[in-house]
Design a protein around this motif. Structure first.
Motif, mmCIF file in Angstrom:
data_model
loop_
_atom_site.group_PDB
_atom_site.id
_atom_site.type_symbol
_atom_site.label_atom_id
_atom_site.label_comp_id
_atom_site.label_asym_id
_atom_site.label_seq_id
_atom_site.Cartn_x
_atom_site.Cartn_y
_atom_site.Cartn_z
ATOM 1 N N GLY A 101 13.534 -43.158 -39.784
ATOM 2 C CA GLY A 101 14.564 -42.157 -39.699
ATOM 3 C C GLY A 101 14.646 -41.300 -40.957
ATOM 4 N N MET A 102 14.546 -41.961 -42.126
ATOM 5 C CA MET A 102 14.660 -41.201 -43.372
ATOM 6 C C MET A 102 13.429 -40.311 -43.570
ATOM 7 S SD MET A 102 16.971 -40.667 -45.627
ATOM 8 C CE MET A 102 18.057 -42.067 -45.665
ATOM 9 N N THR A 103 12.268 -40.748 -43.083
ATOM 10 C CA THR A 103 11.069 -39.904 -43.172
ATOM 11 C C THR A 103 11.241 -38.670 -42.294
ATOM 12 O OG1 THR A 103 9.696 -41.841 -43.586
ATOM 13 C CG2 THR A 103 8.557 -39.845 -42.906
ATOM 14 N N LEU A 104 11.800 -38.836 -41.103
ATOM 15 C CA LEU A 104 12.064 -37.693 -40.236
ATOM 16 C C LEU A 104 13.067 -36.750 -40.908
ATOM 17 C CD1 LEU A 104 11.893 -36.081 -37.608
ATOM 18 C CD2 LEU A 104 13.621 -37.622 -36.653
ATOM 19 N N ALA A 105 14.108 -37.303 -41.490
ATOM 20 C CA ALA A 105 15.104 -36.472 -42.167
ATOM 21 C C ALA A 105 14.470 -35.699 -43.323
ATOM 22 C CB ALA A 105 16.250 -37.346 -42.676
ATOM 23 N N ARG A 106 13.614 -36.343 -44.116
ATOM 24 C CA ARG A 106 12.952 -35.659 -45.231
ATOM 25 C C ARG A 106 12.014 -34.584 -44.704
ATOM 26 N NH1 ARG A 106 14.192 -33.842 -49.595
ATOM 27 N NH2 ARG A 106 15.379 -35.739 -49.879
ATOM 28 N N THR A 107 11.338 -34.853 -43.581
ATOM 29 C CA THR A 107 10.462 -33.846 -42.974
ATOM 30 C C THR A 107 11.268 -32.627 -42.545
ATOM 31 O OG1 THR A 107 8.945 -35.567 -42.197
ATOM 32 C CG2 THR A 107 8.792 -33.420 -41.121
ATOM 33 N N MET A 108 12.420 -32.851 -41.929
ATOM 34 C CA MET A 108 13.273 -31.741 -41.510
ATOM 35 C C MET A 108 13.765 -30.950 -42.723
ATOM 36 S SD MET A 108 15.260 -33.733 -38.445
ATOM 37 C CE MET A 108 16.323 -32.365 -37.962
ATOM 38 N N ARG A 109 14.132 -31.654 -43.790
ATOM 39 C CA ARG A 109 14.568 -30.984 -45.018
ATOM 40 C C ARG A 109 13.403 -30.174 -45.607
ATOM 41 N NH1 ARG A 109 19.305 -30.803 -46.894
ATOM 42 N NH2 ARG A 109 19.605 -32.180 -48.617
ATOM 43 N N HIS A 110 12.187 -30.734 -45.563
ATOM 44 C CA HIS A 110 10.992 -30.043 -46.045
ATOM 45 C C HIS A 110 10.775 -28.739 -45.270
ATOM 46 C CE1 HIS A 110 7.079 -29.870 -48.017
ATOM 47 N NE2 HIS A 110 6.531 -29.602 -46.859
ATOM 48 N N LEU A 111 11.199 -28.729 -43.994
ATOM 49 C CA LEU A 111 11.092 -27.541 -43.141
ATOM 50 C C LEU A 111 12.330 -26.651 -43.255
ATOM 51 C CD1 LEU A 111 9.525 -29.255 -40.003
ATOM 52 C CD2 LEU A 111 8.368 -27.780 -41.671
ATOM 53 N N LYS A 112 13.152 -26.898 -44.286
ATOM 54 C CA LYS A 112 14.341 -26.086 -44.599
ATOM 55 C C LYS A 112 15.458 -26.229 -43.564
ATOM 56 C CE LYS A 112 12.090 -24.276 -48.072
ATOM 57 N NZ LYS A 112 11.929 -25.172 -49.168
ATOM 58 N N MET A 113 15.528 -27.373 -42.915
ATOM 59 C CA MET A 113 16.596 -27.628 -41.949
ATOM 60 C C MET A 113 17.707 -28.440 -42.610
ATOM 61 S SD MET A 113 14.119 -28.635 -38.745
ATOM 62 C CE MET A 113 15.359 -28.631 -37.469
ATOM 63 N N ASP A 114 18.943 -28.213 -42.189
ATOM 64 C CA ASP A 114 20.061 -29.024 -42.657
ATOM 65 C C ASP A 114 20.029 -30.349 -41.902
ATOM 66 O OD1 ASP A 114 22.216 -26.158 -42.837
ATOM 67 O OD2 ASP A 114 21.080 -27.133 -44.433
ATOM 68 N N VAL A 115 20.264 -31.431 -42.633
ATOM 69 C CA VAL A 115 20.136 -32.766 -42.056
ATOM 70 C C VAL A 115 21.306 -33.628 -42.493
ATOM 71 C CG1 VAL A 115 18.677 -34.823 -41.970
ATOM 72 C CG2 VAL A 115 17.617 -32.587 -42.195
ATOM 73 N N LEU A 138 -0.672 -39.867 -45.056
ATOM 74 C CA LEU A 138 -0.841 -38.435 -44.763
ATOM 75 C C LEU A 138 0.496 -37.771 -44.489
ATOM 76 C CD1 LEU A 138 -4.047 -38.322 -42.519
ATOM 77 C CD2 LEU A 138 -3.727 -37.235 -44.744
ATOM 78 N N CYS A 139 1.324 -38.439 -43.703
ATOM 79 C CA CYS A 139 2.650 -37.904 -43.380
ATOM 80 C C CYS A 139 3.465 -37.710 -44.650
ATOM 81 C CB CYS A 139 3.357 -38.850 -42.420
ATOM 82 S SG CYS A 139 5.061 -38.405 -42.071
ATOM 83 N N LEU A 140 3.523 -38.728 -45.494
ATOM 84 C CA LEU A 140 4.307 -38.623 -46.724
ATOM 85 C C LEU A 140 3.760 -37.545 -47.652
ATOM 86 C CD1 LEU A 140 5.001 -42.394 -47.403
ATOM 87 C CD2 LEU A 140 6.652 -40.661 -46.671
ATOM 88 N N ARG A 141 2.450 -37.459 -47.772
ATOM 89 C CA ARG A 141 1.855 -36.421 -48.625
ATOM 90 C C ARG A 141 2.162 -35.019 -48.081
ATOM 91 N NH1 ARG A 141 -1.212 -38.470 -52.590
ATOM 92 N NH2 ARG A 141 -1.919 -40.607 -52.387
ATOM 93 N N SER A 142 2.185 -34.877 -46.758
ATOM 94 C CA SER A 142 2.423 -33.554 -46.155
ATOM 95 C C SER A 142 3.849 -33.049 -46.377
ATOM 96 C CB SER A 142 2.099 -33.568 -44.664
ATOM 97 O OG SER A 142 3.095 -34.254 -43.933
ATOM 98 N N MET A 149 5.583 -35.938 -50.818
ATOM 99 C CA MET A 149 5.792 -37.238 -51.432
ATOM 100 C C MET A 149 4.555 -37.780 -52.163
ATOM 101 S SD MET A 149 8.941 -38.177 -50.818
ATOM 102 C CE MET A 149 9.618 -36.534 -50.836
ATOM 103 N N ALA A 150 3.530 -36.939 -52.350
ATOM 104 C CA ALA A 150 2.313 -37.375 -53.045
ATOM 105 C C ALA A 150 2.609 -37.916 -54.448
ATOM 106 C CB ALA A 150 1.294 -36.247 -53.103
ATOM 107 N N PRO A 151 3.466 -37.259 -55.233
ATOM 108 C CA PRO A 151 3.746 -37.810 -56.572
ATOM 109 C C PRO A 151 4.302 -39.233 -56.522
ATOM 110 C CG PRO A 151 4.495 -35.547 -56.450
ATOM 111 C CD PRO A 151 4.118 -35.956 -55.043
ATOM 112 N N PHE A 152 5.113 -39.525 -55.529
ATOM 113 C CA PHE A 152 5.638 -40.890 -55.385
ATOM 114 C C PHE A 152 4.511 -41.875 -55.095
ATOM 115 C CE2 PHE A 152 6.871 -44.293 -52.482
ATOM 116 C CZ PHE A 152 7.736 -45.004 -53.307
ATOM 117 N N LEU A 153 3.663 -41.547 -54.126
ATOM 118 C CA LEU A 153 2.558 -42.453 -53.805
ATOM 119 C C LEU A 153 1.636 -42.644 -55.003
ATOM 120 C CD1 LEU A 153 1.576 -41.363 -50.185
ATOM 121 C CD2 LEU A 153 2.703 -43.473 -50.878
ATOM 122 N N ASP A 154 1.328 -41.562 -55.685
ATOM 123 C CA ASP A 154 0.401 -41.637 -56.817
ATOM 124 C C ASP A 154 0.959 -42.463 -57.973
ATOM 125 O OD1 ASP A 154 -1.329 -40.086 -55.333
ATOM 126 O OD2 ASP A 154 -0.788 -38.218 -56.353
#
Length: 128
Positions: free
Chosen positions: A1-15, A40-44, A47-52
């Protein structure tokens, strides 16, 4: 759920997220193994800096029988040696909630759950 919310925020949507847990610390922290598609999802979504910086990359599990015979294992390729990204659940949830910079927080309503949804005539909104 939080990944979906972050994806929506990344797309400039209010969440706004509703979570039954009383707070983010309600669950016991545990390790998560993130495979290719999860990474791949997280990097897109930035979230790449977190994984790295936080993930420990390990080869996937291999299995032997009691007598030592290989039952299952991946081929020994460079990609397979760093296949699974291991992270702490609490760290991942925190960075998803607050963003990489720490100042792009998603609004979370703790101790609440959605019990009904009323779709409106607006295609980009939902009333809870």
């Amino acid at each position: 759920g939080m990944t979906l919310a972050r994806t929506m925020r990344h797309l400039k949507m209010d969440v706004k997220v509703f979570d039954r847990a009383h707070d983010r610390h309600a669950q016991a922290n545990r390790g998560l193994g993130l495979w290719d598609n999860s990474q791949l999802c997280l990097r897109s979504i930035g979230m790449a800096p977190f994984l790295d910086s936080h993930a420990r990359f390990v080869p996937p599990a291999a299995y032997r029988s009691v007598d030592g015979t290989w039952l299952s294992r991946c081929s020994n390729t460079p990609k397979n040696q760093r296949r699974v990204a291991c992270v702490e659940q609490a760290q991942l949830l925190s960075v998803l909630e607050h963003g990489i910079s720490g100042n792009d927080s998603i609004h979370v309503e703790w101790g609440k759950q959605v019990v009904a949804v009323d779709e409106t005539s607006k295609p980009d909104s939902v009333v809870l």
